[in-house]
Design a protein around this motif. Structure first.
Motif, short mmCIF file in Angstrom:
data_model
loop_
_atom_site.label_atom_id
_atom_site.label_comp_id
_atom_site.label_asym_id
_atom_site.label_seq_id
_atom_site.Cartn_x
_atom_site.Cartn_y
_atom_site.Cartn_z
N VAL A 269 -7.76 -36.97 -34.11
CA VAL A 269 -7.90 -35.68 -34.52
C VAL A 269 -9.14 -35.03 -34.14
O VAL A 269 -9.00 -33.83 -33.66
N LEU A 270 -10.12 -35.59 -34.35
CA LEU A 270 -11.61 -35.10 -34.04
C LEU A 270 -11.37 -34.58 -32.21
O LEU A 270 -12.19 -33.68 -31.92
N ASP B 55 -8.44 -37.39 -46.05
CA ASP B 55 -9.82 -37.50 -45.93
C ASP B 55 -9.97 -38.49 -44.56
O ASP B 55 -10.60 -38.15 -43.74
N TYR B 56 -8.92 -39.66 -44.59
CA TYR B 56 -8.86 -40.46 -43.52
C TYR B 56 -8.55 -39.72 -42.25
O TYR B 56 -9.10 -39.84 -41.06
N PHE C 240 -2.47 -45.36 -49.69
CA PHE C 240 -3.67 -44.89 -50.50
C PHE C 240 -3.28 -44.55 -51.78
O PHE C 240 -2.08 -44.13 -52.18
N ASP C 241 -4.36 -44.26 -52.55
CA ASP C 241 -4.04 -43.87 -53.91
C ASP C 241 -3.52 -42.39 -54.04
O ASP C 241 -3.06 -42.16 -55.11
N SER C 242 -3.72 -41.72 -52.99
CA SER C 242 -3.40 -40.20 -53.14
C SER C 242 -3.23 -39.73 -51.78
O SER C 242 -3.81 -40.11 -50.82
N ARG C 243 -2.59 -38.62 -51.66
CA ARG C 243 -2.51 -37.80 -50.49
C ARG C 243 -3.93 -37.41 -50.03
O ARG C 243 -4.09 -37.31 -48.74
#
Length: 96
Positions: free
Chosen positions: A73-74, A65-66, A57-60
């Protein structure tokens, strides 16, 4: 940025994992090129006890968010999640 995610199921979650698995796999299929590799963590008897994912991903924040919308997780299948940065050098026998 590349990340390795190790997510461990809670005790007695195998049935719940299998129930939620189609939604998990559907979500994973939408990640496309973000996935470097992914699979189930197995116990000594070969039963799933969690998941291992190597993602790009471009960022943590994008990774978080994923994860915030990940069905495991949900549905509280994953009890413990460890995330580390990783530098993938070889994937599928090919130098990156």
């Amino acid at each position: 940025m590349q990340f390795i995610v190790k997510a461990y199921d809670g005790a007695g979650m195998l049935d719940k994992r299998m129930e939620v698995r189609p939604r998990h796999l559907e979500g994973m299929s939408k990640l496309g090129d973000h996935i470097i590799c992914a699979g189930g963590l197995l116990d000594d008897e070969g039963k799933m006890k969690g998941s291992a994912l190597i993602l790009d991903f471009d960022s943590r924040k994008e990774l978080d968010d994923y994860l915030a919308n990940e069905p495991y997780v949900l549905e509280k299948v994953w009890e413990k999640i460890e995330v580390d940065n990783i530098n993938v050098v070889i994937a599928n026998g090919i130098n990156k």
